[in-house]
Design an enzyme around this catalytic site. Structure first.
Site, PDB file in Angstrom:
ATOM      1  N   LYS A  42       0.660  -1.149  -0.036  1.00  0.00           N
ATOM      2  CA  LYS A  42       0.066   0.126  -0.297  1.00  0.00           C
ATOM      3  C   LYS A  42       0.764   1.166  -0.107  1.00  0.00           C
ATOM      4  O   LYS A  42       0.533   2.361  -0.223  1.00  0.00           O
ATOM      5  CB  LYS A  42      -0.812  -0.173   1.366  1.00  0.00           C
ATOM      6  CG  LYS A  42      -1.558  -1.204   1.401  1.00  0.00           C
ATOM      7  CD  LYS A  42      -2.513  -1.090   2.802  1.00  0.00           C
ATOM      8  CE  LYS A  42      -2.895  -2.412   3.622  1.00  0.00           C
ATOM      9  NZ  LYS A  42      -3.282  -2.632   4.721  1.00  0.00           N
ATOM     10  N   GLY A  43       1.950   1.076   0.525  1.00  0.00           N
ATOM     11  CA  GLY A  43       2.958   2.279   0.635  1.00  0.00           C
ATOM     12  C   GLY A  43       3.181   3.299  -0.294  1.00  0.00           C
ATOM     13  O   GLY A  43       3.304   4.393  -0.022  1.00  0.00           O
ATOM     14  N   GLU A  97       7.934   2.925  -5.840  1.00  0.00           N
ATOM     15  CA  GLU A  97       7.873   2.372  -4.473  1.00  0.00           C
ATOM     16  C   GLU A  97       8.034   3.434  -3.494  1.00  0.00           C
ATOM     17  O   GLU A  97       8.655   4.695  -3.796  1.00  0.00           O
ATOM     18  CB  GLU A  97       9.195   1.505  -4.315  1.00  0.00           C
ATOM     19  CG  GLU A  97       9.383   0.983  -3.316  1.00  0.00           C
ATOM     20  CD  GLU A  97       8.196  -0.327  -2.365  1.00  0.00           C
ATOM     21  OE1 GLU A  97       7.349   0.182  -2.468  1.00  0.00           O
ATOM     22  OE2 GLU A  97       8.748  -1.135  -2.049  1.00  0.00           O
ATOM     23  N   ASP A  98       7.484   3.390  -2.361  1.00  0.00           N
ATOM     24  CA  ASP A  98       7.812   4.215  -1.136  1.00  0.00           C
ATOM     25  C   ASP A  98       9.037   4.400  -0.626  1.00  0.00           C
ATOM     26  O   ASP A  98       9.655   5.483  -0.634  1.00  0.00           O
ATOM     27  CB  ASP A  98       6.697   4.147  -0.196  1.00  0.00           C
ATOM     28  CG  ASP A  98       6.816   2.633   0.523  1.00  0.00           C
ATOM     29  OD1 ASP A  98       7.295   1.798  -0.048  1.00  0.00           O
ATOM     30  OD2 ASP A  98       5.996   2.378   1.635  1.00  0.00           O
ATOM     31  N   ASP A 101      14.533  -0.418   1.365  1.00  0.00           N
ATOM     32  CA  ASP A 101      15.102  -0.831   2.803  1.00  0.00           C
ATOM     33  C   ASP A 101      16.214  -1.792   2.515  1.00  0.00           C
ATOM     34  O   ASP A 101      17.280  -1.495   1.945  1.00  0.00           O
ATOM     35  CB  ASP A 101      14.164  -0.941   3.918  1.00  0.00           C
ATOM     36  CG  ASP A 101      14.757  -1.381   5.052  1.00  0.00           C
ATOM     37  OD1 ASP A 101      15.463  -0.488   5.638  1.00  0.00           O
ATOM     38  OD2 ASP A 101      14.036  -2.242   5.788  1.00  0.00           O
ATOM     39  N   PHE A 150      13.371   4.889  11.389  1.00  0.00           N
ATOM     40  CA  PHE A 150      12.065   4.588  11.147  1.00  0.00           C
ATOM     41  C   PHE A 150      11.093   5.840  10.736  1.00  0.00           C
ATOM     42  O   PHE A 150      10.900   6.515  11.647  1.00  0.00           O
ATOM     43  CB  PHE A 150      11.352   3.721  12.027  1.00  0.00           C
ATOM     44  CG  PHE A 150      10.140   2.889  11.507  1.00  0.00           C
ATOM     45  CD1 PHE A 150      10.655   1.658  10.762  1.00  0.00           C
ATOM     46  CD2 PHE A 150       9.051   3.208  11.767  1.00  0.00           C
ATOM     47  CE1 PHE A 150       9.294   0.901  10.278  1.00  0.00           C
ATOM     48  CE2 PHE A 150       8.049   2.609  10.887  1.00  0.00           C
ATOM     49  CZ  PHE A 150       8.311   1.569  10.352  1.00  0.00           C
ATOM     50  N   ILE A 151      10.744   5.815   9.447  1.00  0.00           N
ATOM     51  CA  ILE A 151      10.167   7.109   8.933  1.00  0.00           C
ATOM     52  C   ILE A 151       8.648   6.809   8.868  1.00  0.00           C
ATOM     53  O   ILE A 151       8.374   5.593   8.398  1.00  0.00           O
ATOM     54  CB  ILE A 151      10.530   7.755   7.944  1.00  0.00           C
ATOM     55  CG1 ILE A 151      10.849   6.996   6.815  1.00  0.00           C
ATOM     56  CG2 ILE A 151      12.132   8.589   8.406  1.00  0.00           C
ATOM     57  CD1 ILE A 151      11.345   7.862   5.658  1.00  0.00           C
ATOM     58  N   ASP A 157       3.839   3.654   6.684  1.00  0.00           N
ATOM     59  CA  ASP A 157       3.159   3.451   7.807  1.00  0.00           C
ATOM     60  C   ASP A 157       3.981   2.830   9.162  1.00  0.00           C
ATOM     61  O   ASP A 157       5.032   2.405   8.828  1.00  0.00           O
ATOM     62  CB  ASP A 157       2.011   2.515   7.797  1.00  0.00           C
ATOM     63  CG  ASP A 157       2.743   0.950   7.576  1.00  0.00           C
ATOM     64  OD1 ASP A 157       3.523   0.830   6.583  1.00  0.00           O
ATOM     65  OD2 ASP A 157       2.131  -0.093   8.393  1.00  0.00           O
ATOM     66  N   ARG A 163      -0.041   6.672   7.792  1.00  0.00           N
ATOM     67  CA  ARG A 163       0.106   6.798   6.030  1.00  0.00           C
ATOM     68  C   ARG A 163      -0.280   8.189   5.705  1.00  0.00           C
ATOM     69  O   ARG A 163       0.175   8.647   4.575  1.00  0.00           O
ATOM     70  CB  ARG A 163      -0.581   5.757   5.373  1.00  0.00           C
ATOM     71  CG  ARG A 163      -0.129   4.286   5.633  1.00  0.00           C
ATOM     72  CD  ARG A 163      -0.693   3.308   4.629  1.00  0.00           C
ATOM     73  NE  ARG A 163      -0.688   2.050   4.853  1.00  0.00           N
ATOM     74  CZ  ARG A 163       0.301   1.216   4.829  1.00  0.00           C
ATOM     75  NH1 ARG A 163       1.467   1.669   4.181  1.00  0.00           N
ATOM     76  NH2 ARG A 163       0.396  -0.037   5.023  1.00  0.00           N
TER      77      ARG A 163
HETATM   78  P1  IMP Z   1      12.366  -3.996   1.867  1.00  0.00           P
HETATM   79  O1  IMP Z   1      13.320  -3.272   0.960  1.00  0.00           O
HETATM   80  O2  IMP Z   1      12.041  -5.355   1.096  1.00  0.00           O
HETATM   81  O3  IMP Z   1      13.150  -4.297   2.929  1.00  0.00           O
HETATM   82  O4  IMP Z   1      10.994  -3.524   2.315  1.00  0.00           O
HETATM   83  C1  IMP Z   1      10.686  -2.051   1.929  1.00  0.00           C
HETATM   84  C2  IMP Z   1       9.236  -1.908   2.620  1.00  0.00           C
HETATM   85  O5  IMP Z   1       9.581  -1.830   3.965  1.00  0.00           O
HETATM   86  C3  IMP Z   1       8.799  -0.839   2.218  1.00  0.00           C
HETATM   87  O6  IMP Z   1       7.862  -0.872   1.052  1.00  0.00           O
HETATM   88  C4  IMP Z   1       8.057  -0.274   3.590  1.00  0.00           C
HETATM   89  O7  IMP Z   1       6.813  -0.832   3.643  1.00  0.00           O
HETATM   90  C5  IMP Z   1       8.830  -1.122   4.633  1.00  0.00           C
HETATM   91  N1  IMP Z   1       9.564  -0.124   5.304  1.00  0.00           N
HETATM   92  C6  IMP Z   1      10.904   0.029   5.329  1.00  0.00           C
HETATM   93  N2  IMP Z   1      11.523   0.947   6.057  1.00  0.00           N
HETATM   94  C7  IMP Z   1      10.571   1.742   6.369  1.00  0.00           C
HETATM   95  C8  IMP Z   1      10.356   2.937   7.168  1.00  0.00           C
HETATM   96  O8  IMP Z   1      11.368   3.695   7.759  1.00  0.00           O
HETATM   97  N3  IMP Z   1       8.958   3.356   7.681  1.00  0.00           N
HETATM   98  C9  IMP Z   1       8.011   2.535   7.121  1.00  0.00           C
HETATM   99  N4  IMP Z   1       8.123   1.320   6.445  1.00  0.00           N
HETATM  100  C10 IMP Z   1       9.151   0.949   6.113  1.00  0.00           C
HETATM  101 MG    MG Z   2       4.905  -1.067   5.105  1.00  0.00          MG
END
Ligand code: IMP
Ligand code: MG
Length: 179
Positions: A42-43, A97-98, A101, A150-151, A157, A163
Site C-alpha cells: 500500500k505504501g 515504491e515508497d 530498505d 524509522f519514518i 506506515d 500513512r
Molecule cells: P525491503 O526493501 O524489502 O526491506 O522492504 C521495503 C518495505 O519496508 C517498504 O515498502 C515499507 O513498507 C517498509 N519500510 C522500510 N523502511 C520503512 C520505514 O522507515 N518506515 C515505514 N516502512 C518502512
Molecule cells: Mg509497509
C-alpha cells in the site's frame, strides 16, 4: 497523531518539490517509450498519485501487492505476490515504491516483471535507505536518500497508521516501546 512524531524530516513543500523534479526527469527519459507505472501497495499510493500527475506523457498505471515475510524488522527473503499485474510485454515498466530498505522485495518484484516479458524495468523510489541494503539492487530514480531511522507519513506506515500524514516524520520511540 502529531504527538507521536519526534521530528519532521521532510515538509509537505519539500516533498512536492522533490516529486516535481522526479516527474520532469522521467518525462524527459520516457518521451519515446511505452511507459507503464507499477506501484507497490500500500505504501506507494500517495507517491504514485502525485508522481503520475507530474509526468507529462501518456502512460498506463497498475498496482501490485507483494509482501516480504520475516520476524520483527528483518526481512526473511521470502517474498509473496498477493496481487499480480496483467500483461506487461512490450511495456517500459517503471516500478514506483515508497521506500527501499533491504531491497529484498524490489529485487524479487523486478525479476518477476522482467520474467513476464516487460521491454525494460526501472525503479523509482521516493525514499532510499542505502545503508540497510541486503539485496543487490538500487533505484534508477530516488527522491531522497534517508538516514537509517524509522519514518512515517506520505504513504509510509507504522502498524498501518500515519500513512495519511502529508509530511514525513521520525516516529517517537515511545510509540513502539508501548507495544
Ligand atoms: P525491503 O526493501 O524489502 O526491506 O522492504 C521495503 C518495505 O519496508 C517498504 O515498502 C515499507 O513498507 C517498509 N519500510 C522500510 N523502511 C520503512 C520505514 O522507515 N518506515 C515505514 N516502512 C518502512
Ligand atoms: Mg509497509
Amino acid at each position: 497523531m502529531e504527538n507521536d512524531i519526534k521530528a519532521v524530516l521532510y515538509s509537505e513543500k519539500e516533498i512536492k518539490e522533490t516529486v516535481e523534479k522526479l516527474g520532469k526527469i522521467i518525462t524527459e527519459e520516457y518521451k519515446d517509450k511505452n511507459l507503464m507505472l507499477i506501484g507497490l501497495l500500500k505504501g506507494s499510493f500517495i507517491f504514485m498519485s502525485d508522481l503520475a500527475r507530474q509526468i507529462d506523457l501518456p502512460c498506463k498505471v497498475d498496482f501490485m501487492v507483494a509482501s516480504s515475510y520475516g520476524s520483527g524488522t528483518m526481512s526473511s527473503g521470502t517474498v509473496k505476490i498477493k496481487k499480480d499485474i496483467g500483461d506487461v510485454s512490450g511495456w517500459d515498466v517503471l516500478i514506483v515504491e515508497d521506500i527501499i530498505d533491504s531491497g529484498i522485495t524490489l529485487k524479487y518484484v523486478s525479476e518477476h516483471i522482467k520474467n513476464k516479458g516487460a521491454k525494460s524495468v526501472k525503479i523509482c523510489t521516493m525514499f532510499n535507505k542505502k545503508e540497510r541494503r541486503m539485496a543487490d539492487i538500487d533505484a534508477d530514480y530516488t527522491g531522497k536518500n534517508v538516514p537509517d531511522e524509522f519514518i512515517v507519513g506520505y504513504g509510509l506506515d507504522f502498524d498501518e497508521k500515519y500513512r495519511n500524514l502529508p509530511y514525513v516524520g521520525i516516529l517517537n520511540p515511545g510509540v513502539y516501546q508501548d507495544r
